[in-house]
Design an enzyme around this catalytic site. Structure first.
Site, PDB file in Angstrom:
ATOM      1  CD  GLU A 118     -15.978   3.710 -23.884  1.00  0.00           C
ATOM      2  OE1 GLU A 118     -16.207   3.833 -25.118  1.00  0.00           O
ATOM      3  OE2 GLU A 118     -16.192   4.853 -23.306  1.00  0.00           O
ATOM      4  CG  HIS A 141     -10.498   3.743 -22.106  1.00  0.00           C
ATOM      5  ND1 HIS A 141      -9.921   5.077 -22.382  1.00  0.00           N
ATOM      6  CD2 HIS A 141     -11.624   4.060 -21.469  1.00  0.00           C
ATOM      7  CE1 HIS A 141     -10.797   5.924 -21.897  1.00  0.00           C
ATOM      8  NE2 HIS A 141     -11.972   5.316 -21.280  1.00  0.00           N
ATOM      9  CG  HIS A 143     -10.836   7.848 -17.116  1.00  0.00           C
ATOM     10  ND1 HIS A 143     -11.696   7.481 -16.309  1.00  0.00           N
ATOM     11  CD2 HIS A 143     -11.159   7.400 -18.446  1.00  0.00           C
ATOM     12  CE1 HIS A 143     -12.782   7.055 -17.043  1.00  0.00           C
ATOM     13  NE2 HIS A 143     -12.255   6.642 -18.359  1.00  0.00           N
ATOM     14  CD  GLU A 171      10.789   6.426 -21.128  1.00  0.00           C
ATOM     15  OE1 GLU A 171      10.435   6.717 -20.088  1.00  0.00           O
ATOM     16  OE2 GLU A 171      11.193   5.383 -21.339  1.00  0.00           O
ATOM     17  CG  HIS A 212     -13.344   9.783 -21.539  1.00  0.00           C
ATOM     18  ND1 HIS A 212     -14.373   9.450 -21.880  1.00  0.00           N
ATOM     19  CD2 HIS A 212     -12.654   8.814 -21.077  1.00  0.00           C
ATOM     20  CE1 HIS A 212     -14.656   8.301 -21.536  1.00  0.00           C
ATOM     21  NE2 HIS A 212     -13.634   7.772 -20.815  1.00  0.00           N
TER      22      HIS A 212
END
Ligand code: 13P
Ligand code: ZN
Length: 274
Positions: A118, A141, A143, A171, A212
């Site tokens: 990525e 990144h 999941h 919050e 994803h």
């Protein structure tokens, strides 16, 4: 002088601790997820000889805008679970080459590994974030389970999704007043998904990848982690609320506006009906 032990460098230790926390939270099964962290050259020079390039690794997009910049990144296919015990294999310190067409490996990926697949989304997102916030250093990144699940059950409209998040925990509006960006489903690892993600990163620090996972950005690992953690908590509450049944009350738009004023943050224009 490059005489300090890289395995004791604060940025390596932080990466080990953060990947371990992310794994324990269930956000990074197998090799799921990746992190890139922009490092200060002078700091890295205390640990590594910056003229010693171990390998040159081609990249499939133009990284010229970041030429010379040094990042510590997770390796493609490496398990987050294993970083804590094997940082030298699972992590790498890379410098974007002068041409922007490759990266120079300065440390890590000791069994022949390469940076995360990525990398396009990461490096393009760094370019976007740095253009609006020179302090930004981290792109993360993962999941995150409840956020990922919500992309099946909630409309993928950015305003509607953001409003739901803000309503789930008080919050949230304070932590991400600009809201959540959402891209269409795209093939991971491509320049196309990198472009879509980085476009959203100009106005958002949180970007959802439907079915994803999620991207978060921040000035350090704690900030990027905390951002995703807060959104993931809201998604978890959403999951419980849906499971419990009928919603009887929520945080009103007037209350959200009052929250913004009290915490001196500006909710994204047009997202509140007040
Ligand atoms: P990498 O193992 O290449 O980092 O890919 C994991 C992932 O999450 C892809 O989106
Ligand atoms: Zn992923």
């Amino acid at each position: 002088m490059a005489n300090l032990n890289i395995l004791e460098a604060p940025f390596v230790l932080e990466m080990m601790e953060t990947t371990n926390n992310m794994y324990r939270l269930g956000w990074d099964e197998r090799n799921g997820g990746n992190i890139s962290y922009l490092l200060d050259e002078a700091l890295v020079a205390n640990y590594l000889d910056l003229s010693n390039v171990l390998r040159e690794i081609p990249i499939p997009f133009d990284g010229l805008e970041l030429a010379g910049k040094i990042f510590i990144v997770t390796g493609s296919g490496e398990y987050f679970k294993n970083v804590i015990n094997n940082p030298e294999r699972c992590l790498g310190i890379i410098r974007i080459s002068e041409t922007g067409k490759s990266v120079e490996l300065l440390w890590g990926f000791s069994t022949g590994g390469v940076p995360t697949s990525e990398l396009p989304s990461h490096l393009m997102s760094h370019i976007s974030r740095l253009s609006v916030d020179p302090e930004n250093r981290v792109v993360m990144h993962c999941h995150a389970s409840h956020l990922l699940a919500m992309t099946f059950t909630h409309p993928l409209d950015e305003r509607a999704f953001t409003r739901t998040m803000w309503q789930m925990c008080t919050e949230c509006l304070v932590v991400f007043p600009e809201g959540v960006g959402i891209i269409p489903w795209l093939v991971p690892g491509t320049t196309e998904i990198g472009q879509a993600t980085s476009n959203k990163m100009k106005e958002n620090r949180l970007v959802l990848w439907p079915h994803h996972g999620v991207y978060g950005a921040g000035k350090d690992l704690d900030e990027a982690f905390g951002l995703i953690e807060t959104a993931e908590k809201a998604a978890q509450i959403f999951t419980y609320v849906r499971a419990q049944g009928e919603i009887l009350q929520t945080i009103t738009d007037e209350q959200l506006a009052a929250l913004g004023e009290a915490f001196k943050v500006t909710p994204r224009e047009g997202y509140l009906e007040v």
